[in-house]
Design a protein around this motif. Structure first.
Motif, PDB file in Angstrom:
ATOM      1  N   VAL A 204       0.819  -1.220   0.000  1.00  0.00           N
ATOM      2  CA  VAL A 204       0.000   0.000   0.000  1.00  0.00           C
ATOM      3  C   VAL A 204       0.851   1.267   0.000  1.00  0.00           C
ATOM      4  O   VAL A 204       0.385   2.336  -0.406  1.00  0.00           O
ATOM      5  CB  VAL A 204      -1.020   0.037   1.160  1.00  0.00           C
ATOM      6  N   THR A 205       2.111   1.143   0.445  1.00  0.00           N
ATOM      7  CA  THR A 205       3.000   2.307   0.391  1.00  0.00           C
ATOM      8  C   THR A 205       3.186   2.759  -1.059  1.00  0.00           C
ATOM      9  O   THR A 205       3.406   3.935  -1.337  1.00  0.00           O
ATOM     10  CB  THR A 205       4.364   1.961   1.035  1.00  0.00           C
ATOM     11  N   GLY A 206       3.062   1.813  -1.988  1.00  0.00           N
ATOM     12  CA  GLY A 206       3.198   2.160  -3.405  1.00  0.00           C
ATOM     13  C   GLY A 206       1.940   2.767  -3.996  1.00  0.00           C
ATOM     14  O   GLY A 206       1.987   3.373  -5.067  1.00  0.00           O
ATOM     15  N   THR A 207       0.796   2.609  -3.315  1.00  0.00           N
ATOM     16  CA  THR A 207      -0.461   3.070  -3.931  1.00  0.00           C
ATOM     17  C   THR A 207      -1.379   3.760  -2.913  1.00  0.00           C
ATOM     18  O   THR A 207      -1.280   4.955  -2.687  1.00  0.00           O
ATOM     19  CB  THR A 207      -1.220   1.897  -4.580  1.00  0.00           C
ATOM     20  N   GLY A 208      -2.256   2.964  -2.261  1.00  0.00           N
ATOM     21  CA  GLY A 208      -3.338   3.543  -1.469  1.00  0.00           C
ATOM     22  C   GLY A 208      -2.912   4.429  -0.309  1.00  0.00           C
ATOM     23  O   GLY A 208      -3.653   5.334   0.100  1.00  0.00           O
ATOM     24  N   LEU A 209      -1.727   4.186   0.256  1.00  0.00           N
ATOM     25  CA  LEU A 209      -1.275   4.976   1.407  1.00  0.00           C
ATOM     26  C   LEU A 209      -0.670   6.314   0.994  1.00  0.00           C
ATOM     27  O   LEU A 209      -0.428   7.174   1.831  1.00  0.00           O
ATOM     28  CB  LEU A 209      -0.251   4.146   2.211  1.00  0.00           C
ATOM     29  N   ARG A 210      -0.469   6.529  -0.290  1.00  0.00           N
ATOM     30  CA  ARG A 210       0.281   7.716  -0.725  1.00  0.00           C
ATOM     31  C   ARG A 210      -0.368   9.034  -0.297  1.00  0.00           C
ATOM     32  O   ARG A 210       0.339   9.953   0.112  1.00  0.00           O
ATOM     33  CB  ARG A 210       0.526   7.672  -2.236  1.00  0.00           C
ATOM     34  N   PRO A 211      -1.695   9.173  -0.357  1.00  0.00           N
ATOM     35  CA  PRO A 211      -2.272  10.443   0.100  1.00  0.00           C
ATOM     36  C   PRO A 211      -1.960  10.737   1.567  1.00  0.00           C
ATOM     37  O   PRO A 211      -1.762  11.896   1.945  1.00  0.00           O
ATOM     38  CB  PRO A 211      -3.786  10.243  -0.121  1.00  0.00           C
ATOM     39  N   VAL A 212      -1.887   9.691   2.402  1.00  0.00           N
ATOM     40  CA  VAL A 212      -1.533   9.889   3.820  1.00  0.00           C
ATOM     41  C   VAL A 212      -0.069  10.310   3.928  1.00  0.00           C
ATOM     42  O   VAL A 212       0.272  11.267   4.635  1.00  0.00           O
ATOM     43  CB  VAL A 212      -1.772   8.585   4.621  1.00  0.00           C
ATOM     44  N   LEU A 213       0.801   9.621   3.230  1.00  0.00           N
ATOM     45  CA  LEU A 213       2.233   9.944   3.290  1.00  0.00           C
ATOM     46  C   LEU A 213       2.466  11.379   2.823  1.00  0.00           C
ATOM     47  O   LEU A 213       3.294  12.099   3.389  1.00  0.00           O
ATOM     48  CB  LEU A 213       3.038   8.960   2.425  1.00  0.00           C
ATOM     49  N   ASP A 214       1.715  11.798   1.806  1.00  0.00           N
ATOM     50  CA  ASP A 214       1.868  13.166   1.296  1.00  0.00           C
ATOM     51  C   ASP A 214       1.393  14.201   2.315  1.00  0.00           C
ATOM     52  O   ASP A 214       1.933  15.306   2.394  1.00  0.00           O
ATOM     53  CB  ASP A 214       1.044  13.352   0.007  1.00  0.00           C
ATOM     54  N   ALA A 215       0.358  13.839   3.093  1.00  0.00           N
ATOM     55  CA  ALA A 215      -0.247  14.821   4.015  1.00  0.00           C
ATOM     56  C   ALA A 215       0.552  14.984   5.303  1.00  0.00           C
ATOM     57  O   ALA A 215       0.383  15.981   6.010  1.00  0.00           O
ATOM     58  CB  ALA A 215      -1.683  14.394   4.341  1.00  0.00           C
ATOM     59  N   LEU A 216       1.400  14.013   5.635  1.00  0.00           N
ATOM     60  CA  LEU A 216       2.156  14.076   6.901  1.00  0.00           C
ATOM     61  C   LEU A 216       3.555  14.638   6.648  1.00  0.00           C
ATOM     62  O   LEU A 216       4.037  14.654   5.520  1.00  0.00           O
ATOM     63  CB  LEU A 216       2.246  12.676   7.509  1.00  0.00           C
ATOM     64  N   ASP A 217       4.211  15.083   7.753  1.00  0.00           N
ATOM     65  CA  ASP A 217       5.581  15.581   7.598  1.00  0.00           C
ATOM     66  C   ASP A 217       6.569  14.504   8.069  1.00  0.00           C
ATOM     67  O   ASP A 217       6.179  13.417   8.505  1.00  0.00           O
ATOM     68  CB  ASP A 217       5.784  16.909   8.355  1.00  0.00           C
ATOM     69  N   ASP A 218       7.844  14.831   7.980  1.00  0.00           N
ATOM     70  CA  ASP A 218       8.882  13.830   8.262  1.00  0.00           C
ATOM     71  C   ASP A 218       8.816  13.313   9.695  1.00  0.00           C
ATOM     72  O   ASP A 218       9.277  12.207   9.985  1.00  0.00           O
ATOM     73  CB  ASP A 218      10.279  14.416   7.998  1.00  0.00           C
ATOM     74  N   GLU A 219       8.256  14.136  10.596  1.00  0.00           N
ATOM     75  CA  GLU A 219       8.180  13.718  11.998  1.00  0.00           C
ATOM     76  C   GLU A 219       6.979  12.800  12.244  1.00  0.00           C
ATOM     77  O   GLU A 219       7.090  11.782  12.919  1.00  0.00           O
ATOM     78  CB  GLU A 219       8.026  14.981  12.849  1.00  0.00           C
ATOM     79  N   THR A 220       5.838  13.153  11.685  1.00  0.00           N
ATOM     80  CA  THR A 220       4.605  12.403  11.984  1.00  0.00           C
ATOM     81  C   THR A 220       4.446  11.159  11.096  1.00  0.00           C
ATOM     82  O   THR A 220       3.813  10.182  11.506  1.00  0.00           O
ATOM     83  CB  THR A 220       3.366  13.308  11.809  1.00  0.00           C
ATOM     84  N   ARG A 221       5.016  11.187   9.899  1.00  0.00           N
ATOM     85  CA  ARG A 221       4.848  10.077   8.952  1.00  0.00           C
ATOM     86  C   ARG A 221       5.251   8.727   9.554  1.00  0.00           C
ATOM     87  O   ARG A 221       4.467   7.765   9.537  1.00  0.00           O
ATOM     88  CB  ARG A 221       5.631  10.378   7.669  1.00  0.00           C
ATOM     89  N   PRO A 222       6.477   8.628  10.151  1.00  0.00           N
ATOM     90  CA  PRO A 222       6.864   7.316  10.699  1.00  0.00           C
ATOM     91  C   PRO A 222       5.980   6.862  11.853  1.00  0.00           C
ATOM     92  O   PRO A 222       5.799   5.656  12.053  1.00  0.00           O
ATOM     93  CB  PRO A 222       8.300   7.517  11.179  1.00  0.00           C
TER      94      PRO A 222
END
Ligand SMILES: C[S@@+](CC[C@H](N)C(=O)[O-])C[C@H]1O[C@@H](n2cnc3c(N)ncnc32)[C@H](O)[C@@H]1O
Length: 257
Positions: A204-222
């Protein structure tokens, strides 16, 4: 700004991701189309394979992601072009075969676009598309639930779309009938057997999760990814032979006779 795409990350599980493309294209009956367009073609690796089936066709792959288009094969067959463009701007007039694999779910108004393309197509043309039908699968339900939780809702509420991203096979078939096309529609539930650690997260990191990854910053993403990973580990336990990842997909091949 649209969703970001990473060709390398998306390229994992290429075998599982490309199989529906070939199963979709196998049901297209056109023998020697002059013009073929692949909408949301990604890097164009699969688009290039269309030249084997239709060697004299002009084949164009369109994708809105500059990163995907930049990663196109350096050895494209003659007659194949991969270029940047938005599905919303596509005009199907004069096109013999339109293919779209795993892309229309990213375009909220794709139902209206399908009706427009159906009216633009000429006789003996085909509109063939595949969209995922897995928005109610644990992978997506858990992602949405976490994103809407108290901890994350202030940043992530509304970032993810749900089951309304796509219609059912019957609804698409009915819409294509209404547009005057004949329809071959079906669903396939693949049971992927994924190898490695946290493979569903990787998928899902390659597809469906991308909008979440884009919306978070380097601190909150992990932090989000770790919480989501733990939920996925419970929902998709790893066995000695791999991790079972059921994935339903919806296929429609509509033809103007
Ligand atoms: C899941 S990938 C599918 C790629 C390829 N068709 C495949 O089957 O592997 C979705 C692709 O749709 C593209 N996409 C999403 N929205 C788009 C739009 N509005 N116009 C053009 N391409 C779009 C993305 O850039 C991405 O490359």
């Amino acid at each position: 700004m649209g969703t970001s795409w990473n060709p390398t990350v998306y390229g994992h599980y290429a075998d599982e991701r490309t199989r529906p493309y070939y199963e979709l294209v196998a049901r297209i009956r056109n023998e020697s189309p002059g013009t073929v367009v692949d909408l949301g073609c990604g890097t164009g690796v699969q688009t290039a394979t269309l030249a084997q089936r239709w060697p004299s066709a002009h084949i164009t792959g369109l994708d809105s992601s500059a990163d995907m288009v930049a990663d196109q094969p350096s050895d494209l067959p003659a007659g194949v072009t991969i270029r940047q463009g938005d599905i919303s701007d596509f005009d199907a007039t004069g096109v013999d075969v339109v293919v779209s694999n795993a892309a229309l779910q990213w375009v909220p108004h794709h139902r209206e676009l399908l009706a427009t393309w159906a009216s633009q197509l000429g006789a003996s043309s085909t509109l063939a598309f595949q969209v995922p039908g897995n928005f109610d699968a644990p992978s997506h339900v858990l992602m949405r639930r976490l994103a809407e939780s108290d901890e994350w809702a202030s940043t992530l509420s509304g970032v993810l779309r749900g089951g309304d991203s796509v219609d059912s096979a019957e609804q698409y078939a009915s819409a294509m009938f209404d547009a005057g096309l004949t329809v071959d529609a079906w669903e396939t539930s693949y049971v992927h057997v994924l190898q490695g650690v946290d493979p569903v997260l990787r998928w899902v990191t390659g597809t469906g999760l991308r909008p979440v990854l884009d919306a978070l910053d380097d601190e909150t993403r992990p932090v989000f990814v770790e919480q989501y990973r733990d939920l996925l580990r419970d929902a998709y336990p790893q066995a000695a032979s791999g991790t079972l990842f059921p994935f339903r997909r919806i296929f429609v091949v509509a033809r103007k006779d």
